[in-house]
Design a protein around this motif. Structure first.
Motif, PDB file in Angstrom:
ATOM      1  N   ILE A  77     -59.366 -33.433  -7.952  1.00  0.00           N
ATOM      2  CA  ILE A  77     -59.428 -31.915  -7.825  1.00  0.00           C
ATOM      3  C   ILE A  77     -60.673 -31.275  -7.333  1.00  0.00           C
ATOM      4  N   ALA A 115     -51.034 -32.295 -12.131  1.00  0.00           N
ATOM      5  CA  ALA A 115     -50.937 -33.337 -10.984  1.00  0.00           C
ATOM      6  C   ALA A 115     -51.845 -34.580 -11.142  1.00  0.00           C
ATOM      7  N   ALA A 146     -53.049 -28.057 -10.548  1.00  0.00           N
ATOM      8  CA  ALA A 146     -53.925 -29.291 -10.223  1.00  0.00           C
ATOM      9  C   ALA A 146     -54.175 -30.259 -11.382  1.00  0.00           C
ATOM     10  N   SER A 191     -52.155 -34.821  -0.029  1.00  0.00           N
ATOM     11  CA  SER A 191     -53.145 -33.895  -0.879  1.00  0.00           C
ATOM     12  C   SER A 191     -51.971 -32.646  -0.718  1.00  0.00           C
ATOM     13  N   LYS A 192     -52.586 -31.630  -1.567  1.00  0.00           N
ATOM     14  CA  LYS A 192     -52.038 -30.164  -1.563  1.00  0.00           C
ATOM     15  C   LYS A 192     -53.355 -29.250  -1.486  1.00  0.00           C
ATOM     16  N   PHE A 232     -56.049 -32.603  -4.864  1.00  0.00           N
ATOM     17  CA  PHE A 232     -55.272 -31.148  -4.906  1.00  0.00           C
ATOM     18  C   PHE A 232     -56.403 -30.076  -4.804  1.00  0.00           C
TER      19      PHE A 232
END
Length: 325
Positions: free
Chosen positions: A159, A150, A147, A254-255, A229
């Protein structure tokens, strides 16, 4: 008695290989019933032919780690031993190449096991990843490292770290202070990982700007998280409804990484874990991957592995007893 000689390039390698008070070599000698003697730039390994062969392969693996600049620990020695027993020590080279993140103290964060490497690759290549396994396998720490990487690379603007406020034997009402003080103890592991990656000062700066958010899962309801993230920790303590609510917060660019240990569910009796449920429901969907860690991926004290194995053995014994009855 069979004997084999290994040449060591540098004295420092031999010193690192033996470890403090020769603990690494003692582990090796005990594991394979061999004797290892250091004579100048050579190591002499003696014992039964098969045992010597295995021990020499372990030493070769450890030298590979040292040549890659890795620091040997009791955990890494035992891990290389397990790889040699499986015949997969050739994968060590690829494992040491990945530096995920540099901590605030300048320490590189790298996968320490093949399971961790697979986890990192899954996060890189998928939008949603489930990391499931026992304590000490680096599920949360590595997710936070990814995170932060990124965020630093401006791949995401924010985050978001969250976890359900559920713990064994406690409830928020019994904790002192206002709501923030009540939930902070539950979020402490997430704070610790972020402090390590960013430093306390940078963490506070980003938190004040809204770039980093650490909050209980209940705060996620009704939101859509774009350019983020998002990490859900301790997901075994979510209900089915909470898990569905959380996963549907996913926005564009987004992840999501979901971590948990399905052997440590603290939900009230009769409540089914959302993590157990979702692993079945979302199985086989493209861009979603589940990674399962084992006790071999534990990077804490050696006894943590032993404890996990003992509990697994106990649970298996109970299941067999229940089947017979």
């Amino acid at each position: 008695m069979f004997e084999q000689t290994i040449s060591v390039d540098r004295l420092e390698q031999a010193v690192s290989l033996f470890g403090s008070f020769d603990q690494h070599i003692k582990t090796l000698e005990k594991e394979f019933s061999v004797s290892v003697i250091n004579r100048g730039s050579e190591l002499k390994v003696s014992g039964e032919v098969e045992d010597v062969g295995l021990a020499v392969r372990v030493i070769g693996g450890l030298l590979t780690l040292l040549n890659k600049g890795e620091h040997l620990t009791d955990q890494s020695v035992r891990y290389v031993i397990s790889l040699v027993r499986e015949g997969t020590e050739d994968k060590l080279c690829s494992m040491t190449q990945d530096c995920i993140c540099i901590t605030s103290r300048g320490k590189p964060v790298k996968p320490k096991t093949l399971g961790q490497k697979k986890y990192i690759e899954a996060i890189k290549n998928n939008t949603i990843v489930f990391g499931v396994g026992p304590a000490g396998t680096g599920k949360t720490y590595l997710a936070v490292a990814k995170a932060v990487t990124a965020f630093r690379a401006k791949e995401v603007n924010r985050i978001v770290l969250t976890r359900p406020a559920v713990e064994a034997g406690e409830s928020l009402g019994f904790l002192p202070g206002d709501l923030q003080h009540k939930v902070d103890p539950y979020l402490r592991p997430l704070y610790d990982a972020l402090f390590d990656m960013l430093g306390a000062e940078n963490f506070q700066k980003y938190q004040e700007r809204g770039n980093i958010e650490v909050a209980p899962l209940a705060y996620m309801r009704g939101r859509t998280l774009d350019d983020s993230f998002i990490i859900l920790d301790e997901a075994q303590n979510t209900t089915k409804e909470q898990m569905k609510m959380f996963l549907t917060r996913l926005g564009f660019n987004s992840k999501i990484v979901v971590t948990g240990d399905i052997t440590q569910i603290d939900l009230p009796l009769g409540k089914k874990s959302g993590l157990v449920d979702v692993l079945k429901i979302l199985k086989g969907i493209d861009d979603i991957q589940s990674i399962y860690f084992t006790e071999k991926d534990v990077v804490r004290h050696r006894l943590v592995q032993d404890i996990i194995r003992a509990y697994e053995k106990s649970e298996e014994g109970k299941k067999q007893h229940d089947r017979k009855n």
